[in-house]
Design a protein around this motif. Structure first.
Motif, PDB file in Angstrom:
ATOM      1  N   SER A 159      92.175  -9.336 -21.543  1.00  0.00           N
ATOM      2  CA  SER A 159      92.682 -10.580 -22.112  1.00  0.00           C
ATOM      3  C   SER A 159      92.694 -10.432 -23.621  1.00  0.00           C
ATOM      4  N   VAL A 160      93.689 -11.041 -24.264  1.00  0.00           N
ATOM      5  CA  VAL A 160      93.849 -10.877 -25.710  1.00  0.00           C
ATOM      6  C   VAL A 160      93.877 -12.242 -26.383  1.00  0.00           C
ATOM      7  N   LEU A 161      93.152 -12.361 -27.485  1.00  0.00           N
ATOM      8  CA  LEU A 161      93.180 -13.572 -28.304  1.00  0.00           C
ATOM      9  C   LEU A 161      93.889 -13.232 -29.612  1.00  0.00           C
ATOM     10  N   ILE A 162      95.018 -13.880 -29.853  1.00  0.00           N
ATOM     11  CA  ILE A 162      95.805 -13.649 -31.066  1.00  0.00           C
ATOM     12  C   ILE A 162      95.497 -14.763 -32.062  1.00  0.00           C
ATOM     13  N   ILE A 163      95.106 -14.364 -33.262  1.00  0.00           N
ATOM     14  CA  ILE A 163      94.713 -15.320 -34.294  1.00  0.00           C
ATOM     15  C   ILE A 163      95.694 -15.211 -35.459  1.00  0.00           C
ATOM     16  N   GLY A 164      96.216 -16.331 -35.900  1.00  0.00           N
ATOM     17  CA  GLY A 164      97.157 -16.285 -37.022  1.00  0.00           C
ATOM     18  C   GLY A 164      97.596 -17.670 -37.438  1.00  0.00           C
ATOM     19  N   ASN A 165      97.976 -17.807 -38.688  1.00  0.00           N
ATOM     20  CA  ASN A 165      98.451 -19.088 -39.184  1.00  0.00           C
ATOM     21  C   ASN A 165      99.771 -19.473 -38.523  1.00  0.00           C
ATOM     22  N   SER A 166     100.117 -20.726 -38.633  1.00  0.00           N
ATOM     23  CA  SER A 166     101.362 -21.223 -38.047  1.00  0.00           C
ATOM     24  C   SER A 166     102.556 -20.476 -38.631  1.00  0.00           C
ATOM     25  N   GLY A 167     103.454 -20.041 -37.741  1.00  0.00           N
ATOM     26  CA  GLY A 167     104.681 -19.393 -38.187  1.00  0.00           C
ATOM     27  C   GLY A 167     104.582 -17.894 -38.375  1.00  0.00           C
ATOM     28  N   THR A 168     103.453 -17.276 -38.024  1.00  0.00           N
ATOM     29  CA  THR A 168     103.293 -15.843 -38.256  1.00  0.00           C
ATOM     30  C   THR A 168     103.863 -14.981 -37.134  1.00  0.00           C
ATOM     31  N   GLY A 169     104.265 -15.600 -36.025  1.00  0.00           N
ATOM     32  CA  GLY A 169     104.886 -14.830 -34.941  1.00  0.00           C
ATOM     33  C   GLY A 169     103.940 -14.493 -33.814  1.00  0.00           C
TER      34      GLY A 169
ATOM     35  N   TRP B 254     105.499 -18.473 -49.409  1.00  0.00           N
ATOM     36  CA  TRP B 254     105.854 -18.590 -47.991  1.00  0.00           C
ATOM     37  C   TRP B 254     104.702 -19.133 -47.130  1.00  0.00           C
ATOM     38  N   PRO B 255     104.265 -20.380 -47.415  1.00  0.00           N
ATOM     39  CA  PRO B 255     103.174 -20.967 -46.615  1.00  0.00           C
ATOM     40  C   PRO B 255     103.529 -21.125 -45.146  1.00  0.00           C
ATOM     41  N   GLY B 256     104.839 -21.265 -44.849  1.00  0.00           N
ATOM     42  CA  GLY B 256     105.263 -21.387 -43.455  1.00  0.00           C
ATOM     43  C   GLY B 256     105.526 -20.063 -42.778  1.00  0.00           C
ATOM     44  N   ASN B 257     105.268 -18.976 -43.504  1.00  0.00           N
ATOM     45  CA  ASN B 257     105.357 -17.623 -42.961  1.00  0.00           C
ATOM     46  C   ASN B 257     106.747 -17.293 -42.419  1.00  0.00           C
ATOM     47  N   LEU B 258     106.815 -16.493 -41.350  1.00  0.00           N
ATOM     48  CA  LEU B 258     108.103 -16.004 -40.851  1.00  0.00           C
ATOM     49  C   LEU B 258     109.013 -17.133 -40.377  1.00  0.00           C
ATOM     50  N   ARG B 259     108.409 -18.179 -39.821  1.00  0.00           N
ATOM     51  CA  ARG B 259     109.236 -19.297 -39.359  1.00  0.00           C
ATOM     52  C   ARG B 259     109.959 -19.952 -40.533  1.00  0.00           C
ATOM     53  N   GLU B 260     109.246 -20.139 -41.639  1.00  0.00           N
ATOM     54  CA  GLU B 260     109.862 -20.720 -42.829  1.00  0.00           C
ATOM     55  C   GLU B 260     110.931 -19.787 -43.390  1.00  0.00           C
ATOM     56  N   LEU B 261     110.631 -18.490 -43.454  1.00  0.00           N
ATOM     57  CA  LEU B 261     111.598 -17.521 -43.965  1.00  0.00           C
ATOM     58  C   LEU B 261     112.873 -17.538 -43.135  1.00  0.00           C
ATOM     59  N   LYS B 262     112.718 -17.553 -41.831  1.00  0.00           N
ATOM     60  CA  LYS B 262     113.888 -17.555 -40.943  1.00  0.00           C
ATOM     61  C   LYS B 262     114.743 -18.805 -41.175  1.00  0.00           C
ATOM     62  N   ASN B 263     114.090 -19.957 -41.288  1.00  0.00           N
ATOM     63  CA  ASN B 263     114.825 -21.207 -41.499  1.00  0.00           C
ATOM     64  C   ASN B 263     115.542 -21.218 -42.846  1.00  0.00           C
ATOM     65  N   ILE B 264     114.878 -20.711 -43.877  1.00  0.00           N
ATOM     66  CA  ILE B 264     115.486 -20.692 -45.215  1.00  0.00           C
ATOM     67  C   ILE B 264     116.686 -19.746 -45.246  1.00  0.00           C
TER      68      ILE B 264
END
Length: 452
Positions: free
Chosen positions: A172-182, A362-372
């Motif tokens: 089992s894997v636990l993925i830790i990351g801020n919102s929008g990091t993928g 880029w506080p919103g990370n990849l999600r923000e980058l993609k939207n911009i």
């Protein structure tokens, strides 16, 4: 279509050239070092290798020598700065097809490529039609196998290494990351690289499920089990049987549901609401969170036994601000996606737009980058995304005050040495740390007689 490998560690220039050549109907693969280029050449067939003469690990001549020893049918075109013409001429003597000096007119590189292709056709003695058909087939395979950008930064390489290591296991894997990091992309990557890849990948947003129907969502229910249950329902666990269940934002689960989830994971059985029969399930669970679950455990908000059950292996996804070397790789990837989605043909970003991207946090990370990027492509009426179409917070970003201020500091030499030490001698990476281009760094090294 003719297949070209571009070997260039200036990411922004590399991606702009890639986009331009793809618009000319070439199939493009990119590499950012000699070692990466050799890896691509060993697993794929290329017609042309378009390589810079200066690369972070070795120079383009070393790559040319490899190709001439093992893949002699590939035509090599050297890209070089004015100060490196002698090296380029030497490369031609050693078997390169031609060289082209930077900066160059885009159409000139197309002309050189077309001449090199004709030369290759003559050498291998095959008809142009057969040649085109063979390469087109390979292109279609490559398109089917395409994947999301993995990144070239140290943080990204470590992340990719962890994914490759844990994917074949049953852990089992636990993925830790801020919102929008993928986090869902990483979970999906683990699933695709596992022996469960042919079965279902079920993604569940734990924060979006109302508490009242959570048991039904996870474990299913029978018709008539409660008011509104007008049909039998298959729960997420049963739907993921044989495959992978991805539980996003696992920290949002109620304590009661945590107990039910732990039991299901321990016994590998679920009981739909309203049923007396248990259903055996064979699933792998990957959970993700942007919270500190260990802190939640200490505060009594998350069960410790469930935490350890989920956390057999943990992966932390870095924020975009901690993988700045990957910024333009992702930006150009999202540019290509947006072009397809919006039926546009934007080539790249202007220098001012690139500079603004690099200064923004880029506080919103990849999600923000993609939207911009998508928004910018929609607003762009020319070939390049300009500063004017970017949101004001990005267009007027001031950057990190701790960034190097080269050319404005009397301790310039010490700064360069410090950057080289931090990058373990990788000059391309050192240039990025310093905020200058690679050619400027080489000039500074010569100026200060720095041997590294």
């Amino acid at each position: 279509m003719s297949k070209i490998l571009i070997v260039e560690d200036d990411v922004a220039f590399c991606m702009m050239l890639k986009t331009f050549l793809e618009k000319k109907s070439f199939t493009i693969t990119t590499a950012f070092s000699v070692q990466e280029a050799i890896s691509e050449i060993e697993k794929s067939e290329f017609n042309i290798v378009l390589t810079d003469v200066r690369l972070p690990d070795k120079d383009g001549i070393a790559l040319l020598n490899y190709i001439k020893d093992f893949k002699n049918n590939i035509q090599v075109i050297i890209m070089t700065g004015y100060a490196e013409i002698d090296m380029a001429v030497n490369a031609i003597k050693q078997g390169a097809f031609d060289y082209i000096s930077k900066p160059f007119q885009p159409e000139r590189i197309v002309t050189t490529i077309e001449k090199a292709l004709q030369k290759q056709i003559e050498l291998v003695n095959i008809s142009h039609e057969t040649y085109q058909n063979e390469v087109t087939e390979k292109h279609e395979i490559d398109q089917n196998d395409s994947s999301f950008v993995k990144g070239i930064s140290v943080a990204s390489k470590k992340l990719n290494e962890y994914v490759e290591l844990v994917a074949p296991t049953k852990m089992s894997v636990l993925i830790i990351g801020n919102s929008g990091t993928g986090k869902e992309y990483v979970a999906s990557s683990i699933h695709k690289a596992s022996n469960r890849s042919k079965n279902a990948f079920i993604a569940v947003d734990c924060g979006a499920i109302p508490k009242e129907i959570a048991s039904s969502e996870f474990f299913g229910h029978l018709k008539g089990a409660f008011t509104g249950a007008i049909n039998d329902k298959t729960g997420h666990f049963e739907a993921a049987n044989g495959g992978t269940l991805f539980l996003d934002e696992i920290g949002n689960l109620s304590y009661e549901l945590q107990v039910q989830l732990l039991r299901a994971l321990q016994e590998r059985k679920v009981k739909p609401v309203g049923s007396n029969q248990e259903i055996e399930v064979d699933i792998r669970v990957i959970a993700a969170t942007n919270e500190d679950l260990s802190k939640a455990v200490k505060e009594g908000n998350f069960r410790e036994d469930l935490y350890h059950r989920l956390n057999e292996f943990s992966i932390k996804i870095p924020s975009l601000k901690d993988r700045t070397e990957d910024l333009m790789l992702f930006a150009n990837h999202f540019l290509e996606e947006s072009n397809v989605e919006l039926e546009k043909s934007v080539v790249g970003f202007t220098e001012k737009a690139l500079s603004a991207f690099k200064k923004y946090d880029w506080p919103g990370n990849l999600r923000e980058l993609k939207n911009i990027v998508r928004r910018s492509v929609l607003l762009t009426q020319s070939d390049f995304v300009t500063l004017e179409v970017l949101p004001s917070e990005i267009a007027h970003a001031t950057g990190n005050s701790q960034n190097y201020k080269l050319f404005k500091n009397e301790n310039e030499k010490e700064m360069i040495l410090d950057a080289l030490e931090k990058s373990n001698g990788n000059k391309a990476k050192a240039a990025r740390i310093l905020g200058i281009d690679r050619k400027t760094l080489y000039n500074k090294l010569n100026h200060y007689d720095i041997k590294y």
